[in-house]
Design a protein around this motif. Structure first.
Motif, PDB file in Angstrom:
ATOM      1  N   ALA A 249       3.742   1.724   8.486  1.00  0.00           N
ATOM      2  CA  ALA A 249       4.385   2.705   7.619  1.00  0.00           C
ATOM      3  C   ALA A 249       3.456   3.896   7.447  1.00  0.00           C
ATOM      4  O   ALA A 249       2.233   3.754   7.459  1.00  0.00           O
ATOM      5  CB  ALA A 249       4.701   2.083   6.266  1.00  0.00           C
ATOM      6  N   GLU A 250       4.060   5.059   7.309  1.00  0.00           N
ATOM      7  CA  GLU A 250       3.292   6.300   7.162  1.00  0.00           C
ATOM      8  C   GLU A 250       2.703   6.470   5.767  1.00  0.00           C
ATOM      9  O   GLU A 250       1.620   7.003   5.608  1.00  0.00           O
ATOM     10  CB  GLU A 250       4.179   7.506   7.497  1.00  0.00           C
ATOM     11  CG  GLU A 250       4.585   7.565   8.948  1.00  0.00           C
ATOM     12  CD  GLU A 250       3.392   7.624   9.894  1.00  0.00           C
ATOM     13  OE1 GLU A 250       2.435   8.375   9.608  1.00  0.00           O
ATOM     14  OE2 GLU A 250       3.408   6.912  10.901  1.00  0.00           O
ATOM     15  N   ASP A 251       3.460   6.061   4.764  1.00  0.00           N
ATOM     16  CA  ASP A 251       3.008   6.203   3.387  1.00  0.00           C
ATOM     17  C   ASP A 251       3.636   5.085   2.563  1.00  0.00           C
ATOM     18  O   ASP A 251       4.389   4.259   3.084  1.00  0.00           O
ATOM     19  CB  ASP A 251       3.357   7.592   2.817  1.00  0.00           C
ATOM     20  CG  ASP A 251       4.829   7.943   2.933  1.00  0.00           C
ATOM     21  OD1 ASP A 251       5.684   7.042   2.799  1.00  0.00           O
ATOM     22  OD2 ASP A 251       5.135   9.128   3.160  1.00  0.00           O
ATOM     23  N   LEU A 252       3.354   5.061   1.272  1.00  0.00           N
ATOM     24  CA  LEU A 252       3.819   3.969   0.426  1.00  0.00           C
ATOM     25  C   LEU A 252       5.343   3.966   0.291  1.00  0.00           C
ATOM     26  O   LEU A 252       5.968   2.910   0.290  1.00  0.00           O
ATOM     27  CB  LEU A 252       3.149   4.044  -0.949  1.00  0.00           C
ATOM     28  CG  LEU A 252       3.388   2.870  -1.882  1.00  0.00           C
ATOM     29  CD1 LEU A 252       3.087   1.546  -1.209  1.00  0.00           C
ATOM     30  CD2 LEU A 252       2.550   3.047  -3.146  1.00  0.00           C
ATOM     31  N   GLU A 253       5.950   5.133   0.219  1.00  0.00           N
ATOM     32  CA  GLU A 253       7.412   5.192   0.120  1.00  0.00           C
ATOM     33  C   GLU A 253       8.058   4.633   1.387  1.00  0.00           C
ATOM     34  O   GLU A 253       9.002   3.837   1.324  1.00  0.00           O
ATOM     35  CB  GLU A 253       7.877   6.630  -0.130  1.00  0.00           C
ATOM     36  CG  GLU A 253       9.377   6.733  -0.316  1.00  0.00           C
ATOM     37  CD  GLU A 253       9.845   8.111  -0.735  1.00  0.00           C
ATOM     38  OE1 GLU A 253      11.040   8.235  -1.014  1.00  0.00           O
ATOM     39  OE2 GLU A 253       9.030   9.049  -0.782  1.00  0.00           O
ATOM     40  N   ASP A 254       7.550   5.032   2.543  1.00  0.00           N
ATOM     41  CA  ASP A 254       8.048   4.523   3.820  1.00  0.00           C
ATOM     42  C   ASP A 254       7.871   3.008   3.895  1.00  0.00           C
ATOM     43  O   ASP A 254       8.775   2.285   4.333  1.00  0.00           O
ATOM     44  CB  ASP A 254       7.301   5.227   4.961  1.00  0.00           C
ATOM     45  CG  ASP A 254       7.772   4.820   6.344  1.00  0.00           C
ATOM     46  OD1 ASP A 254       8.993   4.684   6.552  1.00  0.00           O
ATOM     47  OD2 ASP A 254       6.911   4.668   7.238  1.00  0.00           O
ATOM     48  N   ALA A 255       6.727   2.511   3.452  1.00  0.00           N
ATOM     49  CA  ALA A 255       6.458   1.073   3.478  1.00  0.00           C
ATOM     50  C   ALA A 255       7.447   0.315   2.597  1.00  0.00           C
ATOM     51  O   ALA A 255       7.984  -0.718   2.998  1.00  0.00           O
ATOM     52  CB  ALA A 255       5.029   0.803   3.013  1.00  0.00           C
ATOM     53  N   ALA A 256       7.692   0.833   1.401  1.00  0.00           N
ATOM     54  CA  ALA A 256       8.623   0.170   0.484  1.00  0.00           C
ATOM     55  C   ALA A 256      10.037   0.159   1.056  1.00  0.00           C
ATOM     56  O   ALA A 256      10.730  -0.859   0.987  1.00  0.00           O
ATOM     57  CB  ALA A 256       8.594   0.862  -0.874  1.00  0.00           C
ATOM     58  N   GLU A 257      10.478   1.281   1.624  1.00  0.00           N
ATOM     59  CA  GLU A 257      11.817   1.344   2.227  1.00  0.00           C
ATOM     60  C   GLU A 257      11.958   0.316   3.348  1.00  0.00           C
ATOM     61  O   GLU A 257      12.966  -0.387   3.444  1.00  0.00           O
ATOM     62  CB  GLU A 257      12.099   2.747   2.761  1.00  0.00           C
ATOM     63  CG  GLU A 257      12.369   3.757   1.685  1.00  0.00           C
ATOM     64  CD  GLU A 257      12.507   5.190   2.209  1.00  0.00           C
ATOM     65  OE1 GLU A 257      12.375   5.407   3.442  1.00  0.00           O
ATOM     66  OE2 GLU A 257      12.735   6.071   1.381  1.00  0.00           O
ATOM     67  N   LYS A 258      10.955   0.229   4.198  1.00  0.00           N
ATOM     68  CA  LYS A 258      11.006  -0.712   5.317  1.00  0.00           C
ATOM     69  C   LYS A 258      10.971  -2.155   4.828  1.00  0.00           C
ATOM     70  O   LYS A 258      11.736  -3.003   5.297  1.00  0.00           O
ATOM     71  CB  LYS A 258       9.855  -0.432   6.285  1.00  0.00           C
ATOM     72  CG  LYS A 258      10.066   0.844   7.084  1.00  0.00           C
ATOM     73  CD  LYS A 258       8.881   1.182   7.962  1.00  0.00           C
ATOM     74  CE  LYS A 258       9.209   2.450   8.771  1.00  0.00           C
ATOM     75  NZ  LYS A 258       8.093   2.925   9.548  1.00  0.00           N
ATOM     76  N   ALA A 259      10.101  -2.452   3.869  1.00  0.00           N
ATOM     77  CA  ALA A 259       9.981  -3.817   3.362  1.00  0.00           C
ATOM     78  C   ALA A 259      11.254  -4.258   2.644  1.00  0.00           C
ATOM     79  O   ALA A 259      11.746  -5.373   2.864  1.00  0.00           O
ATOM     80  CB  ALA A 259       8.777  -3.928   2.425  1.00  0.00           C
ATOM     81  N   VAL A 260      11.811  -3.394   1.818  1.00  0.00           N
ATOM     82  CA  VAL A 260      13.032  -3.732   1.097  1.00  0.00           C
ATOM     83  C   VAL A 260      14.193  -3.915   2.084  1.00  0.00           C
ATOM     84  O   VAL A 260      14.992  -4.854   1.956  1.00  0.00           O
ATOM     85  CB  VAL A 260      13.358  -2.668   0.019  1.00  0.00           C
ATOM     86  CG1 VAL A 260      14.751  -2.857  -0.557  1.00  0.00           C
ATOM     87  CG2 VAL A 260      12.308  -2.703  -1.093  1.00  0.00           C
ATOM     88  N   GLY A 261      14.274  -3.036   3.081  1.00  0.00           N
ATOM     89  CA  GLY A 261      15.326  -3.152   4.092  1.00  0.00           C
ATOM     90  C   GLY A 261      15.219  -4.442   4.882  1.00  0.00           C
ATOM     91  O   GLY A 261      16.223  -5.131   5.108  1.00  0.00           O
ATOM     92  N   LEU A 262      14.021  -4.782   5.309  1.00  0.00           N
ATOM     93  CA  LEU A 262      13.826  -6.025   6.056  1.00  0.00           C
ATOM     94  C   LEU A 262      14.121  -7.247   5.198  1.00  0.00           C
ATOM     95  O   LEU A 262      14.734  -8.212   5.667  1.00  0.00           O
ATOM     96  CB  LEU A 262      12.396  -6.093   6.598  1.00  0.00           C
ATOM     97  CG  LEU A 262      12.125  -5.208   7.802  1.00  0.00           C
ATOM     98  CD1 LEU A 262      10.630  -5.042   8.024  1.00  0.00           C
ATOM     99  CD2 LEU A 262      12.784  -5.785   9.036  1.00  0.00           C
TER     100      LEU A 262
END
Length: 144
Positions: A110-123
Motif C-alpha cells: 500500500a502507498e499510504d495508510l488510507e490505501d492500506a485500510a481500503e485494501k485490507a477492508v476490501g479483502l
C-alpha cells in the motif's frame, strides 16, 4: 509527533472509517526480533476473527527492510493463510518494497495508510463473503 500508541490508534480508526472492524491488534516495538514477529503472525494467522492482516510499518527506530525480512521469513516459516497488506513508511522503505515484491508470496503493498485500510477492508469483505457461502478462496502465493 506521533508515538507508537498514536500510530496504533490511527490505524484502527482508519480501518473503522473505511468500514472495517479491527479483530486483533499488535504493536511490535523497535526492539522486536524475528522470533517475535513470527510469533505475532502465528497468533494472527490462527485467529478466526482475522480475515486480513494489515501491517503498518513505521520504520523510524527499526528499519523497514529489517521488518520486511522478518515478515517474509515468518510467512515462509508458518505459511501465512490470510491476505496480507503491508504499508511500509520510513527508513529504507524502498529496500523493503523490493524485498516484499520479490519474495514469492502475494503480499499487497500500500502507498499510504488510507490505501492500506481500503485494501485490507476490501479483502476482509471478500473473505467474509466467501466464508458465508462456503466457497473456497485462494490468494495467489498464499497457498490457500
Amino acid at each position: 509527533m506521533v508515538n507508537g500508541a498514536g500510530l496504533a490508534m490511527a490505524t484502527m480508526d482508519i480501518i473503522q472509517y473505511k468500514g472495517g472492524s479491527p479483530a486483533n491488534f499488535l504493536d511490535v516495538g523497535g526492539g522486536a526480533n524475528e522470533t517475535q514477529v513470527q510469533k505475532a503472525f502465528e497468533l494472527l494467522n490462527s485467529d478466526d476473527k482475522v480475515q486480513c492482516i494489515l501491517v503498518n510499518i513505521f520504520g523510524g527506530i527499526m528499519r523497514c527492510d529489517v521488518i520486511a525480512t522478518g515478515i517474509i521469513n515468518a510467512a515462509q516459516e508458518i505459511g501465512i493463510k490470510k491476505p496480507l497488506v503491508i504499508r511500509p513508511q520510513g527508513t529504507n522503505v524502498e529496500a523493503a518494497r523490493k524485498l516484499i515484491e520479490g519474495c514469492g508470496f502475494r503480499m499487497i503493498l500500500a502507498e499510504d495508510l488510507e490505501d492500506a485500510a481500503e485494501k485490507a477492508v476490501g479483502l476482509a469483505a471478500i473473505v467474509k463473503q466467501a466464508e458465508a457461502i462456503k466457497v473456497g478462496l485462494q490468494f495467489e502465493g498464499l497457498g490457500l
